[in-house]
Design a protein around this motif. Structure first.
Motif, mmCIF file in Angstrom:
data_model
loop_
_atom_site.group_PDB
_atom_site.id
_atom_site.type_symbol
_atom_site.label_atom_id
_atom_site.label_comp_id
_atom_site.label_asym_id
_atom_site.label_seq_id
_atom_site.Cartn_x
_atom_site.Cartn_y
_atom_site.Cartn_z
ATOM 1 N N TYR A 1 0.848 -1.180 0.000
ATOM 2 C CA TYR A 1 0.000 0.000 0.000
ATOM 3 C C TYR A 1 0.886 1.232 0.000
ATOM 4 O O TYR A 1 1.876 1.291 0.723
ATOM 5 N N GLY A 2 0.525 2.235 -0.808
ATOM 6 C CA GLY A 2 1.300 3.463 -0.875
ATOM 7 C C GLY A 2 1.241 4.246 0.418
ATOM 8 O O GLY A 2 0.219 4.260 1.101
ATOM 9 N N GLN A 3 2.337 4.911 0.757
ATOM 10 C CA GLN A 3 2.396 5.711 1.985
ATOM 11 C C GLN A 3 1.464 6.914 1.911
ATOM 12 O O GLN A 3 0.778 7.230 2.865
ATOM 13 N N VAL A 4 1.462 7.610 0.785
ATOM 14 C CA VAL A 4 0.553 8.729 0.557
ATOM 15 C C VAL A 4 -0.109 8.478 -0.791
ATOM 16 O O VAL A 4 0.574 8.250 -1.785
ATOM 17 N N VAL A 5 -1.444 8.489 -0.795
ATOM 18 C CA VAL A 5 -2.192 8.223 -2.016
ATOM 19 C C VAL A 5 -3.245 9.311 -2.200
ATOM 20 O O VAL A 5 -3.603 10.001 -1.254
ATOM 21 N N THR A 6 -3.724 9.432 -3.416
ATOM 22 C CA THR A 6 -4.822 10.347 -3.682
ATOM 23 C C THR A 6 -6.098 9.513 -3.731
ATOM 24 O O THR A 6 -6.183 8.539 -4.472
ATOM 25 N N TYR A 7 -7.043 9.896 -2.897
ATOM 26 C CA TYR A 7 -8.334 9.216 -2.843
ATOM 27 C C TYR A 7 -9.408 10.286 -2.835
ATOM 28 O O TYR A 7 -9.362 11.203 -2.003
ATOM 29 N N GLN A 8 -10.329 10.203 -3.764
ATOM 30 C CA GLN A 8 -11.398 11.189 -3.917
ATOM 31 C C GLN A 8 -10.843 12.608 -4.005
ATOM 32 O O GLN A 8 -11.398 13.551 -3.461
ATOM 33 N N GLY A 9 -9.699 12.747 -4.651
ATOM 34 C CA GLY A 9 -9.111 14.053 -4.924
ATOM 35 C C GLY A 9 -8.245 14.649 -3.823
ATOM 36 O O GLY A 9 -7.714 15.738 -3.989
ATOM 37 N N ASP A 10 -8.117 13.952 -2.693
ATOM 38 C CA ASP A 10 -7.337 14.475 -1.570
ATOM 39 C C ASP A 10 -6.216 13.514 -1.197
ATOM 40 O O ASP A 10 -6.333 12.308 -1.402
ATOM 41 N N PRO A 11 -5.132 14.033 -0.589
ATOM 42 C CA PRO A 11 -4.057 13.143 -0.126
ATOM 43 C C PRO A 11 -4.454 12.430 1.167
ATOM 44 O O PRO A 11 -4.926 13.062 2.115
ATOM 45 N N TRP A 12 -4.274 11.122 1.185
ATOM 46 C CA TRP A 12 -4.530 10.279 2.348
ATOM 47 C C TRP A 12 -3.227 9.606 2.725
ATOM 48 O O TRP A 12 -2.428 9.242 1.868
ATOM 49 N N VAL A 13 -3.021 9.413 4.026
ATOM 50 C CA VAL A 13 -1.768 8.863 4.541
ATOM 51 C C VAL A 13 -2.025 7.490 5.166
ATOM 52 O O VAL A 13 -2.992 7.314 5.917
ATOM 53 N N LEU A 14 -1.139 6.559 4.861
ATOM 54 C CA LEU A 14 -1.214 5.226 5.452
ATOM 55 C C LEU A 14 -0.731 5.294 6.896
ATOM 56 O O LEU A 14 0.405 5.690 7.159
ATOM 57 N N LEU A 15 -1.600 4.944 7.834
ATOM 58 C CA LEU A 15 -1.188 4.892 9.236
ATOM 59 C C LEU A 15 -0.475 3.579 9.520
ATOM 60 O O LEU A 15 0.618 3.565 10.059
ATOM 61 N N PHE A 16 -1.145 2.477 9.184
ATOM 62 C CA PHE A 16 -0.608 1.152 9.459
ATOM 63 C C PHE A 16 -1.166 0.150 8.473
ATOM 64 O O PHE A 16 -2.241 0.347 7.924
ATOM 65 N N THR A 17 -0.453 -0.951 8.314
ATOM 66 C CA THR A 17 -0.963 -2.126 7.626
ATOM 67 C C THR A 17 -1.175 -3.172 8.710
ATOM 68 O O THR A 17 -0.269 -3.416 9.514
ATOM 69 N N MET A 18 -2.379 -3.747 8.758
ATOM 70 C CA MET A 18 -2.725 -4.681 9.836
ATOM 71 C C MET A 18 -3.867 -5.571 9.377
ATOM 72 O O MET A 18 -4.530 -5.260 8.386
ATOM 73 N N PRO A 19 -4.122 -6.661 10.109
ATOM 74 C CA PRO A 19 -5.272 -7.497 9.771
ATOM 75 C C PRO A 19 -6.561 -6.677 9.832
ATOM 76 O O PRO A 19 -6.705 -5.783 10.667
#
Length: 97
Positions: free
Chosen positions: A6-24
């Protein structure tokens, strides 16, 4: 099986979103509830889709339960991390005019 990336910072619905964690997913759903109670918007990213809300039925009927990415809007990253660490949410200083 390869872990999803998963990307650390991605564009979703036109805004930058940040990955907090990858988890179950079941753990991510718990954190989503905690963050939502404090006003932080979240989205979960599975290898197949973005999930804004997860009805319990989806989880119970075997929706994807592997590792997911838990994202927050970039503007709420600091607040989300503080809440996940168990501290009070940090508020941005008010603009003095």
């Amino acid at each position: 099986m390869t872990e999803p990336a998963y990307g650390q910072v991605v564009t979703y619905q036109g805004d930058p979103w940040v990955l907090l964690f990858t988890m179950p997913r079941i753990v991510a759903e718990s954190y989503r509830r905690l963050l939502a109670e404090k006003g932080v918007v979240t989205v979960i990213r599975t290898p197949f889709q973005w999930v804004m809300s997860s009805p319990v039925i989806e989880i119970e009927t075997g929706g994807y339960m592997g590792d997911v990415g838990l994202y927050v809007p970039q503007v709420q990253e600091r607040e989300a991390l503080a809440l996940m660490d168990g501290g009070p949410a940090e508020q941005e200083p008010a603009d003095e005019r």
